[in-house]
Design an enzyme around this catalytic site. Structure first.
Site, PDB file in Angstrom:
ATOM      1  N   ARG A 109      -9.071  30.319 116.713  1.00  0.00           N
ATOM      2  CA  ARG A 109      -7.757  30.091 116.104  1.00  0.00           C
ATOM      3  C   ARG A 109      -6.681  30.862 116.862  1.00  0.00           C
ATOM      4  O   ARG A 109      -5.551  30.404 117.004  1.00  0.00           O
ATOM      5  CB  ARG A 109      -7.780  30.536 114.630  1.00  0.00           C
ATOM      6  CG  ARG A 109      -8.540  29.612 113.732  1.00  0.00           C
ATOM      7  CD  ARG A 109      -8.661  30.179 112.331  1.00  0.00           C
ATOM      8  NE  ARG A 109      -9.639  31.254 112.247  1.00  0.00           N
ATOM      9  CZ  ARG A 109      -9.971  31.890 111.127  1.00  0.00           C
ATOM     10  NH1 ARG A 109      -9.392  31.551 109.991  1.00  0.00           N
ATOM     11  NH2 ARG A 109     -10.880  32.834 111.133  1.00  0.00           N
TER      12      ARG A 109
ATOM     13  N   CYS B 259      -8.660  36.482 115.876  1.00  0.00           N
ATOM     14  CA  CYS B 259      -9.033  35.842 114.608  1.00  0.00           C
ATOM     15  C   CYS B 259     -10.454  36.252 114.271  1.00  0.00           C
ATOM     16  O   CYS B 259     -10.749  37.425 114.130  1.00  0.00           O
ATOM     17  CB  CYS B 259      -8.857  34.331 114.671  1.00  0.00           C
ATOM     18  SG  CYS B 259      -9.795  33.519 115.971  1.00  0.00           S
TER      19      CYS B 259
END
Lengths: 145, 293
Positions: free
Chosen positions: B252, B247
């Site tokens: 994430r 990410c």
């Protein structure tokens, strides 16, 4: 790099943060988040009048009003589940709301780095605070035209 | 003594049902001395506003990162951190947090680098706990110090470095950022400089599956069939694929790593934590713009 002196109200806040140990600074930030006033009805009912600040990692919206005496009023909206962002907004509100346009515009852009929060809050979040200030200043300049 | 697994029917479908527990399970075991519940949030103040009673706070920014080098803490620091939190090597550590367990999954991934034997995520995280009206506490928990040995971090199994990603080009990559970050357009918003990267776009060949698609409305993980439809149906992963996820800084993508590795059972999933802030700033790193992989 030029250093501009902080307005005494902001300086008091910065001093307050720097006078206490690291862990307590988060508690103080939490107090600022709790003290952030809620939106008056004219904004609460018209969220489209608020400017989003996408640089904040969580949703934050703000509005700036300049009255005929060149006094600045600030309005912020951030969800309760984002206390850090609310805390930053609370600091800006406590430090700048009611000052003159000149005083707000003279606030150094890197003010957020003077709160002694770097070790506790990620640089991205602190940049979110700088972005709020930059947008406040831009709105003031636009309204002065 | 490790705690019993949560026998919820939904979890039984997952490849590793022992990695997830329900809020109800946590609620029932809160007083068990072999359990530590830890909250890890995106918002560093959220824990202070109220947390699962007895839960300790695990701060991704100040506690899991090395304070100087862009890296995670080493074995000695990790051992000290765990002991301070009252976590021993044989403790069942249940993590939960805000935003669909985004940061909790990140903390779990970092704990996995040290091979903590019993790690679990509370399905639905903080949001579900609160939605169900369960109690919150602002008390600072007092736990006896844990006994935690110094374990060397193992960066070989679930972590990928940039040179390894370069070697991996042509094999499956999942970009879990938002669509605007994937296509590269987010770097070009006028007057609003985005932090982090000089160049926008994605790693060539990477498929776009925003991380939050793995979560249902109530912040819990989607059931296995829905996850398979997304990652195998749409993104084209095949069982046993060697996958790299990334990410912006690797948080994430930890969530997607958890989904692929523990819920869908992919044996080789690595999280490229350098992610876009490294790739998009590296001279001559190949980049693809636009919606196509």
């Amino acid at each position: 790099m030029t250093t501009t002196a902080l307005h005494p109200r902001l300086q008091d806040i910065a001093d307050e943060f720097n006078a206490i140990p690291g862990a307590e600074r988060l508690q103080l930030l939490l107090e600022f988040s709790r003290d952030l006033p809620s939106l008056p009805a004219r904004y609460a009912e018209h969220p489209d009048l608020l400017e989003p600040v996408p640089e904040c990692q969580t949703p934050l919206f703000l509005a700036v009003e300049v009255d005929q005496d060149a006094i600045v009023r600030l309005f912020f909206d951030a969800p309760q589940e984002s206390p850090t962002t609310r805390g930053f907004a609370g600091i800006l509100h406590a430090g700048l709301d009611g000052l003159s346009t000149e005083e707000v515009l003279a606030t150094p852009g890197e003010f957020s780095s003077q709160l002694g929060l770097q070790d506790m809050v990620s640089p991205l979040r602190l940049r979110g605070m700088a972005a709020m200030l930059a947008r406040i200043k831009r709105q003031i300049r636009e309204q002065q035209r | 003594m490790a705690l019993p697994y949560d026998s919820a029917a939904k979890f039984a479908e997952y490849a590793h049902p022992e990695m997830v527990v329900t809020t109800e399970w946590v609620s029932r075991h809160l007083d068990d001395p072999d359990l530590v519940v830890a909250e890890s949030d995106e918002d560093v103040l959220l824990y202070e506003t109220g947390h699962v009673p007895g839960a300790v706070k695990l701060d991704w920014h100040t506690e899991l990162n090395d304070p100087v080098t862009r890296d995670y803490v080493d074995g000695a620091r990790f051992a000290r951190l765990m002991s301070q939190k009252g976590i021993s090597r044989d403790t069942t550590l249940v993590l939960y947090g805000d935003r669909n367990n985004w940061w909790a999954a990140y903390a779990l991934w970092v704990c996995s680098l040290f091979g903590h034997p019993d790690l679990r995520l509370m399905d639905g995280g903080r949001a579900k706990w609160i939605a169900e009206g369960r109690p919150l506490s602002t008390d600072t928990p007092q736990r006896p110090r844990g006994i935690y040995p110094v374990i060397d971090r193992d960066d070989q199994q679930i972590r990928a470095f940039q040179h390894q990603v370069l070697d991996h080009l042509g094999k499956p990559l999942i970009d879990v950022r938002s669509p605007g970050e994937y296509t590269g357009e987010l770097l070009h918003m006028p007057d609003y400089p985005q932090e982090g990267a000089l160049r926008g776009g994605h790693i060539p060949g990477a498929r776009s599956v925003p991380w939050s698609r793995a979560a249902a409305e109530d912040a819990t993980f989607r059931i296995r069939a829905e996850l398979e439809a997304i990652y195998q149906g749409e993104a084209g992963l095949r069982p046993n694929d060697d996958v790299v996820v990334y990410c912006r800084i690797g948080e994430r993508s930890s969530h997607t790593w958890f989904v692929l590795h523990h819920l869908l059972g992919y044996p080789n999933v690595r999280n490229y934590d350098g992610s876009w802030t490294e790739w998009g700033n590296t001279v001559r790193a190949p980049i693809t713009r636009g919606e196509k992989p």
